[in-house]
Design an enzyme around this catalytic site. Structure first.
Site, PDB file in Angstrom:
ATOM      1  N   THR B 178      -4.798  -2.852  16.402  1.00 42.99           N
ATOM      2  CA  THR B 178      -5.514  -3.948  17.084  1.00 42.99           C
ATOM      3  C   THR B 178      -5.268  -5.273  16.438  1.00 42.99           C
ATOM      4  OG1 THR B 178      -7.320  -2.596  17.840  1.00 42.99           O
ATOM      5  CG2 THR B 178      -7.609  -4.915  18.151  1.00 42.99           C
ATOM      6  N   ASN B 380     -18.663  -0.090  12.853  1.00 47.90           N
ATOM      7  CA  ASN B 380     -17.923   0.839  13.692  1.00 47.90           C
ATOM      8  C   ASN B 380     -18.778   1.911  14.338  1.00 47.90           C
ATOM      9  OD1 ASN B 380     -15.158  -0.148  13.586  1.00 47.90           O
ATOM     10  ND2 ASN B 380     -15.519   0.050  11.388  1.00 47.90           N
TER      11      ASN B 380
END
Lengths: 385, 385
Positions: B178, B380
């Site tokens: 990412t 996360n």
């Protein structure tokens, strides 16, 4: 329901001072008549002194005893550390009147520090005194490190049985990891059958655990066969029973993994091969992002797919557009894209089932892992191991 | 000090509604005279729709513009998702009067959901209006996800310069993750030189970041060359400048990695090959146990060694008994065993240097990673990405 359930075994667990006020030394003795044994040890190239010794000791397929300690791994301790492992075997051998080469040694704890051999010497003395056919539970307690509970199991067949104990709470990884396991049986087993059956059972149980992807220097799984039942089971019958025992212990290990809040079962179906299925499951089990999402009860199938995509084509052939993913029974991804709503997935329980259909073959592989939690970080930043 | 530092570029960053009240759409336009371009994209087999489109667009070595959005990865969205990426390129092309095949598209955000194309359409309109030779900073802000700050950099040479922007805070991993990066230069560069130099620079910078071992479906690094300075640097001179720029951005990425408390530099010396050095450094950077220990300021070299030992011999030949490990300048392990006291190691600062001497060759490799913290778990488990 422990290693002393089968006939022909005595065990003990004592506190010898390697740890503060806790059981830290275990001894298991096989009184025969047979001393058949087999071992599977870590595949880490950097392995501890007791692993080096135990590999040598088991080469001939025979062991009379196993000495195990927590409170120190005796790894990365050089030739002096190896001499300590050898000395431990000699101390046990002399106390039980056996050959040193018939005594295996296992250690677990901090890497890089010498063992306190004064404590070990006193541990051997105390353990030999305490040896008993009821000693399996104490032995299982003495090998614990950050485990919150001892792990023991047994499998009973007509006239013979299997018993086992295991420790390991972090560093559960492929090819084993700070996992010490002793398995016993009173069946009569040939050394070749013992070695082959153990290798196979370990492959489908302990090697299919992947708690945090870290591989230890000390992992050892030992199988001791006393033959005291006088019964020789069919190889296949023995294999099935041993796998049952190993699966039971493996589930207990993952359920007690450091700081885990969820037990995650990853099943890959329709893989082109076992290796492909395991590689895909392993890639998913290694995703910190997915493991954190599971902790947050987020059925984040995108993180499953992005992990699957890291497995090379040669290892696991499949078409990305074919892949289905179900989480706790809800098919959140079908043909590589969103399907049923994430909101339907209930992740409130401890068990999480991730089912991945590759549609690329006939094989099926299952791997156990757990989530990534605050407690994992706490235990592994505060506890020096 | 951004992508609009080199001559020939305009950029904009606007809020089009993909996210709530935040910049979420960026546009970068190369006004030439040259439109030379090159790209490196994720090696994940499951790649996003914009990656599929951008690979096609850059095949001829030319790009006029790049559209980038946060607020949605447009990954695992099937053919409809691909049509959305194509439509984005067409919208931009029509607004700036270019060929659609000269417009790259990059997306970042949650996997598995369709982009809001109404928002994208309005974003294209607003961004084209806002295009400016001072728009680099706004563009860098518009591509942020969990980044806490925009990352921009520039390198100036005599008469020409390079500029860059990057985003990526988690999922920084080998072969990118990412991570969206746009690099610009007003030097005159041939397409072949652009492609080759970019590949090399990425290999030694972005591919040597390993934050959490997770690889994204969307990573893209683009290099746009306007030639507006009229200067053609020597290939080697361009290479050095591009690497300097990439290293600067890579350091900024790791320093802003999700929830990190320590930046860890792992350097492997005397490796038998570059591949060996990188493999050893990568194994260490992937150890959750070591990363948690660093968070706890524990110089746990045993966890370094147990990671090193997982690298196969064929990939990284070395003798376990030869390995030295220094942490922040203190040689805690020499010849595979304890050496200087752990207590001498000061880990109170943000920077942690782990130096591993394999004594097996002449190569040296460096990898950047970070520690495993409570904040990593928080971000996360709470943030769906």
């Amino acid at each position: 329901m422990s290693i002393t359930q089968p006939k022909g075994f005595r065990a003990a667990g004592v506190a010898c001072g390697l740890k503060d006020n806790a059981l830290d030394f275990a001894l298991v003795v096989n009184d025969g008549p047979s001393t058949t044994a087999a071992a599977v040890t870590t595949s880490n190239r950097i392995y501890a002194a007791p692993v080096r010794w135990t590999r040598e000791a088991v080469v001939d397929g025979n062991l009379r005893a196993v000495a195990l300690n927590s409170g120190g791994a005796n790894a990365c301790t050089g030739e002096e550390g190896y001499a300590d492992a050898v000395a431990t075997a000699h101390l046990v051998a002399s106390a039980i009147t056996a050959a040193p080469a018939d005594v295996a040694v296992c250690s677990t704890g901090l890497i890089g520090e010498r063992l306190n051999m004064r404590a070990i010497r006193s541990g051997v003395g105390m353990a030999v005194e305490a040896l008993s056919p009821e000693g399996g539970e104490e032995a299982a307690r003495a090998i614990m490190t950050t485990d919150t509970r001892p792990k023991t199991a047994a499998v009973t067949r007509k006239g013979w049985s299997l018993g086992g104990m295991a420790k390991g709470a972090g560093m559960l990884a492929p090819q084993l990891a700070t996992m010490l396991v002793v398995l016993t049986t009173d069946a009569r087993i040939e050394p070749e059958i013992a070695a082959e059956t153990l290798r196979e059972a370990v492959e489908f149980s302990f090697n299919r655990l992947d708690s945090d992807g870290c591989m230890s220097t000390n992992d050892t799984v030992l199988l001791l066969c006393s033959g005291a039942s006088g019964i020789t089971p069919e190889p296949h019958e023995f294999e099935v029973a041993l796998e049952e025992l190993c699966h039971d212990l493996a589930r207990q290990l993952i359920a007690d993994a450091e700081g885990a809040a969820h037990d995650i079962t990853i099943t890959v179906t329709h893989a082109a091969s076992q290796a492909a299925g395991v590689a895909v499951a392993r890639a998913v089990s290694r995703s910190n992002l997915l493991k954190a999402a599971v902790f947050g009860k987020d059925p984040n199938w995108g993180r499953v797919l992005s992990s699957i995509g890291t497995v090379p084509q040669w290892l696991a052939p499949f078409q990305p557009d074919d892949v289905d993913v179900s989480i706790n029974g809800v098919m959140v991804c079908k043909g590589g894209a969103a399907h049923e709503s994430r909101d339907k997935v209930d992740m409130s329980g401890r068990e999480v089932e991730i089912l991945i259909d590759l549609k690329a073959g006939e094989e099926k592989a299952t791997l156990l892992t757990n989530d990534l939690t605050y407690d994992y970080v706490t235990e592994n930043s505060a506890y020096s191991s």
